[in-house]
Design a protein around this motif. Structure first.
Motif, short mmCIF file in Angstrom:
data_model
loop_
_atom_site.label_atom_id
_atom_site.label_comp_id
_atom_site.label_asym_id
_atom_site.label_seq_id
_atom_site.Cartn_x
_atom_site.Cartn_y
_atom_site.Cartn_z
N MET A 1 32.41 -22.79 -17.78
CA MET A 1 31.78 -22.06 -18.85
C MET A 1 30.91 -20.78 -18.70
SD MET A 1 28.68 -24.18 -20.74
CE MET A 1 27.16 -24.65 -19.87
N ARG A 2 30.78 -20.02 -19.61
CA ARG A 2 29.96 -18.88 -19.50
C ARG A 2 28.59 -19.07 -20.18
NH1 ARG A 2 31.32 -13.59 -21.56
NH2 ARG A 2 31.45 -14.62 -23.77
N ALA A 3 27.44 -18.42 -19.15
CA ALA A 3 26.26 -18.69 -19.64
C ALA A 3 25.39 -17.42 -19.17
CB ALA A 3 25.65 -20.05 -19.48
N ALA A 4 24.50 -17.22 -20.00
CA ALA A 4 23.48 -15.97 -19.42
C ALA A 4 22.34 -16.73 -18.67
CB ALA A 4 23.00 -15.29 -20.64
N VAL A 5 22.34 -16.63 -17.38
CA VAL A 5 21.17 -17.06 -16.68
C VAL A 5 20.21 -16.23 -16.18
CG1 VAL A 5 20.81 -18.47 -14.27
CG2 VAL A 5 22.99 -18.41 -15.65
N LEU A 6 18.88 -16.60 -16.50
CA LEU A 6 17.80 -15.74 -16.04
C LEU A 6 17.23 -16.25 -14.67
CD1 LEU A 6 15.38 -13.45 -16.85
CD2 LEU A 6 14.21 -15.69 -17.71
N HIS A 7 17.43 -15.42 -13.56
CA HIS A 7 17.03 -15.96 -12.44
C HIS A 7 15.43 -15.81 -11.97
CE1 HIS A 7 20.93 -16.57 -10.87
NE2 HIS A 7 21.49 -15.42 -11.33
N ALA A 8 14.78 -14.98 -12.54
CA ALA A 8 13.35 -14.61 -12.15
C ALA A 8 12.49 -14.18 -13.46
CB ALA A 8 13.05 -13.95 -10.97
N ILE A 9 11.49 -14.67 -13.83
CA ILE A 9 10.80 -14.29 -14.75
C ILE A 9 10.48 -12.81 -14.63
CG2 ILE A 9 8.44 -14.57 -15.88
CD1 ILE A 9 10.30 -16.77 -16.59
N GLY A 10 10.63 -12.03 -15.62
CA GLY A 10 10.48 -10.43 -15.52
C GLY A 10 11.80 -9.70 -15.17
N HIS A 41 12.03 -14.04 -30.86
CA HIS A 41 10.93 -13.28 -29.86
C HIS A 41 10.49 -14.44 -28.87
CE1 HIS A 41 10.10 -10.09 -32.90
NE2 HIS A 41 9.78 -9.48 -31.68
N SER A 42 10.47 -15.53 -29.20
CA SER A 42 10.28 -16.81 -28.09
C SER A 42 10.86 -16.78 -26.81
CB SER A 42 10.15 -18.01 -28.72
OG SER A 42 9.10 -18.25 -29.62
N ASP A 43 12.18 -16.26 -27.19
CA ASP A 43 13.17 -15.90 -26.04
C ASP A 43 12.66 -14.91 -24.92
OD1 ASP A 43 15.17 -18.06 -26.65
OD2 ASP A 43 15.75 -16.76 -28.28
N GLN A 44 12.17 -13.80 -25.79
CA GLN A 44 11.42 -12.72 -25.07
C GLN A 44 10.41 -13.10 -24.45
OE1 GLN A 44 9.71 -9.68 -27.19
NE2 GLN A 44 10.85 -8.00 -25.97
N SER A 45 9.53 -13.90 -24.89
CA SER A 45 8.21 -14.42 -24.40
C SER A 45 8.41 -14.97 -23.17
CB SER A 45 7.50 -15.21 -25.29
OG SER A 45 6.98 -14.36 -26.29
N ALA A 46 9.50 -16.11 -23.23
CA ALA A 46 9.91 -16.69 -22.19
C ALA A 46 10.39 -16.05 -20.73
CB ALA A 46 11.19 -17.84 -22.39
N LYS A 47 11.07 -14.89 -21.19
CA LYS A 47 11.69 -14.03 -20.28
C LYS A 47 10.74 -13.16 -19.42
CE LYS A 47 15.37 -10.33 -20.00
NZ LYS A 47 14.63 -9.08 -19.57
N ASP A 48 9.70 -12.95 -20.28
CA ASP A 48 8.59 -11.94 -19.49
C ASP A 48 7.33 -12.59 -19.03
OD1 ASP A 48 7.04 -12.12 -21.96
OD2 ASP A 48 7.49 -10.57 -22.65
N GLY A 49 7.51 -14.21 -19.38
CA GLY A 49 6.26 -14.92 -18.72
C GLY A 49 5.14 -15.31 -19.94
N GLY A 50 5.46 -14.65 -21.31
CA GLY A 50 4.33 -15.09 -22.14
C GLY A 50 4.46 -16.56 -22.24
#
Length: 363
Positions: A1-10, A41-50
């Motif tokens: 299946m497809r998914a959007a994977v974040l490999h590292a914060i930031g 916005h919580s997705d953005q916060s998780a993505k940037d380390g907030g």
């Protein structure tokens, strides 16, 4: 299946992969096909380390979809059932649950920090808050899903799962605003708009909306704000409509030091400041003991709208059916999974209320 994977914060971009598999369901869990996922916005916060988030990870926690498999011991859901994801499920046995505060239960969320939910090839991948809605499928605990009627549109249902529950719940559950009360909402994104609707449902006589983006003020009026101003105009507005006394309730949806201080000043003596946004762990706000005592104001948190989703999600859907809660109007943009980077970048833009990633057949 497809998914959007974040490999590292930031990381600047998500890795859209088609070799991702979901793990489970194990006993007491369900696997569902994600049909719609809101971008928060919580997705953005998780993505940037907030917000704390182990990586690699599939983000996303505001979602609706269809059950496709149930684990051992799950006998009240079946494949084909339509559900809303509850990203903060309660265990029912911890001290917070036993005190009647299921919205403070961290049992399942902490498991999400420790237990991967996906595999990307040979790489274990976590799900945000134990979820991971930026994927075509996900596995959650049974209590992490609330069944709804099959005619509720997926995108409407998805919004209930976080933004609407958080905003409306802050007003109705946490603050328990009463008819005739005066309210100010700081921050007019998706959660702020939901809070404005909650204040309207509660019968607030004054609903003031505050945002730095002028376009958002027009949106706030459309959803029930009686007044809408930029932060530099708030003092004059308070003087005009409260005689300078201040508002009964001030809801801070942004939750940075500046907005929390603004909310404090905007609340009347003896009024209530409600912290709705998550903020960042490194931010600090100073209050003197003198002002805390003599202002007589309360500062109270509203985590997830003080919700018990099995009880509250159906109530929100009922309000939507009755035409008293505008959820379709909150969906400002519909996107595909491969556009998730654009969706995160657009957060805070004047024309954005809530963006929804719609998967195939997500209607």
């Amino acid at each position: 299946m497809r998914a959007a994977v974040l490999h590292a914060i930031g990381d600047d971009k998500f890795d859209i992969r088609d070799d991702v598999t979901v793990l489970g369901p194990g006993p007491g869990e369900i696997r569902l096909r994600v049909r719609a996922a809101g971008v928060c916005h919580s997705d953005q916060s998780a993505k940037d380390g907030g917000l704390p988030q182990p990586v690699p990870a599939v983000l996303g926690h505001e979602a609706a979809g269809d059950v496709i498999e149930v684990g051992e011991g799950v006998d009240d859901l079946a494949p084909g059932d339509r559900v809303i994801v509850n990203w903060l499920p309660s265990c029912g046995t911890c001290s917070e649950c036993l005190r009647g505060e299921p919205f403070l239960c961290m049992t399942h969320v902490m498991m999400g920090y420790a237990m991967p939910r996906f595999m990307a090839g040979d790489l274990p991948v976590f799900g945000m808050a134990g979820c991971g809605a930026f994927a075509e499928e996900m596995v959650v605990p049974r209590i992490g899903a609330v069944q709804i009627e099959p005619d509720v549109p997926y995108e409407v249902a998805a919004l209930v799962g976080c933004g609407v529950m958080t905003g409306v719940g802050a007003v109705v559950n946490t603050a328990q605003v009463r008819p005739g009360d005066s309210v100010v909402v700081i921050g007019c994104g998706g959660v702020g708009i939901a809070a404005i609707q909650g204040a309207r449902l509660s019968g607030a006589s004054v609903i003031a909306a505050v945002d730095t983006v002028p376009a958002k003020l027009d949106v706030a009026r459309r959803f029930g704000a009686t007044h809408a101003v930029t932060p530099d105009q708030l003092s004059d507005l308070s003087t005009e409509i409260t005689g300078g006394e201040g508002f009964d309730y001030a809801f801070d949806v942004v939750a940075v030091p500046q907005t929390l201080r603004t909310a404090w000043i905007a609340a009347r003596r003896g009024g209530t400041v409600v912290v709705v946004g998550a903020g960042r762990a490194e931010h600090h706000v100073e209050f003197s003991p003198f002002e805390l005592l003599f202002e007589g104001k309360r500062i109270i948190p509203s985590l997830y709208g003080s919700a018990y989703p099995p009880r509250d999600f159906p109530k929100l859907i009922a309000l939507w059916r009755a035409g008293r809660l505008d959820l379709e109007g909150m969906v400002s943009h519909r996107l595909r999974l491969e556009e998730v980077d654009d969706a995160i970048a657009a957060l805070g833009r004047g024309d954005v209320i809530r963006q929804v990633i719609v998967h195939d057949d997500g209607v």
